[in-house]
Design a protein around this motif. Structure first.
Motif, PDB file in Angstrom:
ATOM      1  N   ALA A   1     -10.130  -6.198   1.576  1.00 45.90           N
ATOM      2  CA  ALA A   1      -9.942  -7.012   0.372  1.00 45.90           C
ATOM      3  C   ALA A   1     -10.835  -6.563  -0.769  1.00 45.90           C
ATOM      4  N   ALA A   2     -12.001  -5.982  -0.455  1.00 48.97           N
ATOM      5  CA  ALA A   2     -12.949  -5.578  -1.493  1.00 48.97           C
ATOM      6  C   ALA A   2     -12.604  -4.244  -2.135  1.00 48.97           C
ATOM      7  N   LEU A   3     -11.662  -3.484  -1.561  1.00 48.10           N
ATOM      8  CA  LEU A   3     -11.309  -2.181  -2.131  1.00 48.10           C
ATOM      9  C   LEU A   3     -10.688  -2.353  -3.513  1.00 48.10           C
ATOM     10  N   PRO A   4     -11.084  -1.526  -4.502  1.00 46.63           N
ATOM     11  CA  PRO A   4     -10.588  -1.679  -5.876  1.00 46.63           C
ATOM     12  C   PRO A   4      -9.253  -0.986  -6.116  1.00 46.63           C
ATOM     13  N   VAL A   5      -8.495  -0.689  -5.057  1.00 52.00           N
ATOM     14  CA  VAL A   5      -7.168  -0.091  -5.198  1.00 52.00           C
ATOM     15  C   VAL A   5      -6.190  -0.886  -4.330  1.00 52.00           C
TER      16      VAL A   5
ATOM     17  N   ALA B   1      -1.992  -6.880   3.055  1.00 55.15           N
ATOM     18  CA  ALA B   1      -1.887  -6.585   1.621  1.00 55.15           C
ATOM     19  C   ALA B   1      -3.144  -7.126   0.966  1.00 55.15           C
ATOM     20  N   ASN B   2      -3.951  -6.224   0.409  1.00 56.55           N
ATOM     21  CA  ASN B   2      -5.193  -6.697  -0.200  1.00 56.55           C
ATOM     22  C   ASN B   2      -4.892  -7.318  -1.568  1.00 56.55           C
ATOM     23  N   PRO B   3      -5.877  -7.984  -2.200  1.00 54.22           N
ATOM     24  CA  PRO B   3      -5.615  -8.677  -3.468  1.00 54.22           C
ATOM     25  C   PRO B   3      -5.022  -7.784  -4.542  1.00 54.22           C
ATOM     26  N   MET B   4      -5.468  -6.519  -4.609  1.00 56.39           N
ATOM     27  CA  MET B   4      -4.913  -5.614  -5.616  1.00 56.39           C
ATOM     28  C   MET B   4      -3.430  -5.351  -5.362  1.00 56.39           C
TER      29      MET B   4
ATOM     30  N   SER C   1       0.834   8.113   7.527  1.00 57.40           N
ATOM     31  CA  SER C   1       1.380   7.662   8.803  1.00 57.40           C
ATOM     32  C   SER C   1       0.236   7.330   9.754  1.00 57.40           C
ATOM     33  N   VAL C   2       0.278   6.122  10.290  1.00 55.14           N
ATOM     34  CA  VAL C   2      -0.708   5.705  11.291  1.00 55.14           C
ATOM     35  C   VAL C   2       0.056   5.315  12.550  1.00 55.14           C
ATOM     36  N   GLY C   3      -0.662   5.143  13.644  1.00 57.21           N
ATOM     37  CA  GLY C   3       0.014   4.815  14.887  1.00 57.21           C
ATOM     38  C   GLY C   3       0.886   3.588  14.747  1.00 57.21           C
ATOM     39  N   GLY C   4       2.194   3.769  14.838  1.00 59.57           N
ATOM     40  CA  GLY C   4       3.107   2.638  14.755  1.00 59.57           C
ATOM     41  C   GLY C   4       3.253   2.050  13.369  1.00 59.57           C
ATOM     42  N   GLY C   5       3.267   2.868  12.318  1.00 60.81           N
ATOM     43  CA  GLY C   5       3.493   2.343  10.979  1.00 60.81           C
ATOM     44  C   GLY C   5       2.905   3.215   9.896  1.00 60.81           C
ATOM     45  N   TRP C   6       2.647   2.621   8.739  1.00 59.49           N
ATOM     46  CA  TRP C   6       2.142   3.365   7.585  1.00 59.49           C
ATOM     47  C   TRP C   6       1.096   2.535   6.828  1.00 59.49           C
ATOM     48  N   VAL C   7       0.292   3.238   6.035  1.00 62.31           N
ATOM     49  CA  VAL C   7      -0.576   2.620   5.034  1.00 62.31           C
ATOM     50  C   VAL C   7      -0.174   3.189   3.688  1.00 62.31           C
ATOM     51  N   LEU C   8       0.082   2.305   2.723  1.00 62.05           N
ATOM     52  CA  LEU C   8       0.421   2.700   1.360  1.00 62.05           C
ATOM     53  C   LEU C   8      -0.748   2.392   0.440  1.00 62.05           C
ATOM     54  N   VAL C   9      -1.106   3.356  -0.419  1.00 62.24           N
ATOM     55  CA  VAL C   9      -2.171   3.177  -1.407  1.00 62.24           C
ATOM     56  C   VAL C   9      -1.608   3.591  -2.757  1.00 62.24           C
ATOM     57  N   ALA C  10      -1.769   2.736  -3.749  1.00 62.47           N
ATOM     58  CA  ALA C  10      -1.280   3.077  -5.085  1.00 62.47           C
ATOM     59  C   ALA C  10      -2.184   4.121  -5.716  1.00 62.47           C
ATOM     60  N   GLU C  11      -1.580   5.140  -6.324  1.00 64.15           N
ATOM     61  CA  GLU C  11      -2.358   6.182  -6.985  1.00 64.15           C
ATOM     62  C   GLU C  11      -2.818   5.666  -8.338  1.00 64.15           C
ATOM     63  N   PRO C  12      -4.107   5.770  -8.635  1.00 66.72           N
ATOM     64  CA  PRO C  12      -4.648   5.161  -9.863  1.00 66.72           C
ATOM     65  C   PRO C  12      -3.951   5.603 -11.130  1.00 66.72           C
ATOM     66  N   ASP C  13      -3.531   6.874 -11.215  1.00 66.95           N
ATOM     67  CA  ASP C  13      -2.953   7.350 -12.464  1.00 66.95           C
ATOM     68  C   ASP C  13      -1.520   6.876 -12.658  1.00 66.95           C
TER      69      ASP C  13
ATOM     70  N   SER D   1      -2.228  -0.756 -15.400  1.00 66.49           N
ATOM     71  CA  SER D   1      -3.614  -1.182 -15.608  1.00 66.49           C
ATOM     72  C   SER D   1      -3.722  -2.662 -15.305  1.00 66.49           C
ATOM     73  N   ALA D   2      -4.761  -3.016 -14.611  1.00 72.13           N
ATOM     74  CA  ALA D   2      -4.958  -4.423 -14.247  1.00 72.13           C
ATOM     75  C   ALA D   2      -6.420  -4.634 -13.943  1.00 72.13           C
ATOM     76  N   VAL D   3      -6.874  -5.837 -14.189  1.00 76.31           N
ATOM     77  CA  VAL D   3      -8.243  -6.192 -13.843  1.00 76.31           C
ATOM     78  C   VAL D   3      -8.340  -6.280 -12.332  1.00 76.31           C
ATOM     79  N   VAL D   4      -9.409  -5.727 -11.769  1.00 75.98           N
ATOM     80  CA  VAL D   4      -9.577  -5.780 -10.331  1.00 75.98           C
ATOM     81  C   VAL D   4      -9.589  -7.231  -9.879  1.00 75.98           C
ATOM     82  N   ALA D   5      -8.760  -7.529  -8.916  1.00 69.66           N
ATOM     83  CA  ALA D   5      -8.652  -8.907  -8.450  1.00 69.66           C
ATOM     84  C   ALA D   5      -9.946  -9.362  -7.799  1.00 69.66           C
ATOM     85  N   THR D   6     -10.218 -10.629  -7.923  1.00 75.03           N
ATOM     86  CA  THR D   6     -11.408 -11.203  -7.295  1.00 75.03           C
ATOM     87  C   THR D   6     -11.194 -11.312  -5.801  1.00 75.03           C
ATOM     88  N   VAL D   7     -12.179 -10.901  -5.039  1.00 74.21           N
ATOM     89  CA  VAL D   7     -12.068 -11.003  -3.586  1.00 74.21           C
ATOM     90  C   VAL D   7     -12.007 -12.472  -3.205  1.00 74.21           C
TER      91      VAL D   7
END
Length: 462
Positions: free
Chosen positions: A131-135, A149-152, A208-220, A224-230
């Motif tokens: 949750a604390a990750l800024p992406v 799904a983290n706050p961002m 790809s991780v064991g039994g699924g995926w992790v998606l990370v939005a590319e910063p560029d 633009s959005a203010v980092v969500a509060t944890v």
């Protein structure tokens, strides 16, 4: 539950009244025997009081036995639910029966709730870190269900669309996301633009991780959005959705129910005539004993090539436009046959679904083997519950689920009903064990004793 409530004494009062009636009846019979010219009314009154008192006492004893069995089942389910968050904590139905100590029931529930909370602390720590990750970070199961799904990510994609346990395709277009996920499987990591359902383009990196995926939005590429509060509360997660069922030997009569490889199954059809009506939708999910593995699920529409009656569409919502382009029954049967290999088929009124499947296979003119055949074991949650609770009049899937403390959602969709029937079976496993029903063979024999249910099903042609 207020554990300080006084003990209910209605059962004790009923037993006292029954004993008093027996004694009064016996006294009248003794008086009648001593009197040479005893009136028939005196004899009849004494007999009625004695018999009535015996009947009342027997009813209370029987009700207490049933209540004790329910309470043992509730406690057994609570014990299993501590380690399996997919199994709900029971409502402790024994509290509805006379003679039970409400304080004991309250303590049992409180203990189960505290044990479950303690078992999930590791996930809560991980949730705080993610949750604390800024992406934006999104976890997906093999079937596309959101597992975290983290706050961002909630801010970027929409909190309702990517809540834990929902389909990612409610937020991201399937036609642009699926190629990215497939590329991540072959290359471990892949990146590219993906369409949001509202028309936005979002740059995502998929791993790809064991039994699924992790998606990370590319910063560029992300907006633009203010980092969500944890959040102060733990971030919702459903990491168990990544788990796949273990490889187990095929089910046999000697297989213990808590190790049983099963497949919970449900169909939506054009009607209820098993000889003439057709399959429109198929939902199935693997389970082992009392645990569902949603990562191993099948959810598909089927085009049987016939018109869909409006009366059927009103129930399940499937119309001609929805099945346009869907695979034919032969494809659905083959996928189901592969998923069901070595398992026991489980469902509510499962005989109806099996009869529809068999009829669909017979229409293929030898293109596919008749399936399921008579050797494929099946368990009906309706028959099992009817034997466990012979006094319960409401035996539809929804009422049984609510009685067992299971949240009801997704009714009248094939996968929704398959998941619900699977969760009902999971709740029944510890309750069956309390009745000495330990193995698959035990369960088949036990279900065969639901005579009224089986008679009604045979009359319907199942």
């Amino acid at each position: 539950m207020d554990i300080r409530r006084p003990v209910r004494d209605d059962g004790r009062l009923a037993l006292t009244l029954g004993a008093a009636a027996i004694l009064a009846g016996l006294a009248l019979l003794v008086v009648a025997a001593l009197l040479a010219d005893a009136a028939p009314a005196l004899l009849m009154g004494g007999t009625a009081l004695a018999v009535g008192g015996l009947s009342l006492a027997a009813a209370v004893v029987r009700r207490r036995r049933v209540g004790d069995a329910r309470l043992r089942g509730d406690l057994a389910q609570a014990l299993r639910a501590v380690d399996d968050n997919t199994l709900p904590l029971p409502d402790f139905a024994g509290d509805d029966d006379p003679g039970h100590d409400a304080r004991l029931l309250g303590l049992a529930r409180a203990l189960a709730e505290r044990a479950r909370a303690a078992s999930g602390r590791g996930d809560h720590r991980l949730a705080a870190l993610v949750a604390a990750l800024p992406v934006p970070v999104l976890g997906l199961s093999p079937t596309g269900l959101v597992t975290l799904a983290n706050p961002m990510a909630l801010d970027l994609l929409g909190a309702d669309a990517v809540a834990a346990g929902t389909s990612v395709y409610a937020a991201l277009a399937r036609e642009s996301l699926d190629p990215l996920l497939a590329a991540a499987v072959s290359r471990t990591v892949a990146s590219g633009p993906v369409h949001h359902v509202d028309g936005r383009m979002i740059g995502l990196r998929a791993a790809s991780v064991g039994g699924g995926w992790v998606l990370v939005a590319e910063p560029d590429r992300m907006r633009s959005a203010v980092v969500a509060t944890v959040p102060a509360a733990p971030m919702p997660m459903a990491l168990a959705l990544h788990d796949l069922p273990p490889d187990l030997p095929p089910a046999a009569d000697a297989t213990p129910l808590d190790q049983l490889p099963g497949l919970s199954l449900d169909l939506e059809t054009t009607g209820l005539n098993v000889a003439a009506d057709r399959m429109l939708s198929l939902g199935a999910v693997r389970l082992v004993g009392g645990r569902l593995f949603v990562a191993a699920a099948l959810d598909m529409l089927v085009d049987p090539g016939v018109a869909i009656p409006a009366s059927a569409t009103r129930i399940h919502g499937i119309d001609a436009a929805m099945i346009a382009g869907a695979p034919p029954p032969a494809v659905a049967l083959e996928r189901l046959r592969h998923l069901a290999a070595g398992t026991v088929l489980i469902g509510h009124n499962i005989g109806f679904d099996l009869a529809i499947l068999k009829a669909e296979a017979e229409r293929l003119d030898g293109a596919a083997r008749p399936w399921p055949d008579g050797d494929h074991a099946a368990l009906d949650t309706l028959a099992l519950y009817a034997r466990l609770e012979p006094d319960q009049a409401m035996l539809d899937l929804e009422h049984i689920a609510e009685r067992l403390g299971i949240a009801v959602s997704g009714r009248h969709t094939a996968l929704g009903d398959a998941l619900l029937a699977g969760r009902v079976f999971a709740a029944l496993v510890p309750r069956l064990a309390e009745r000495g029903v330990i193995t698959l063979g035990d369960a088949r024999d036990f279900a065969a004793g639901a005579v009224a249910v089986i008679t009604a099903q045979r009359r319907a042609g199942w």
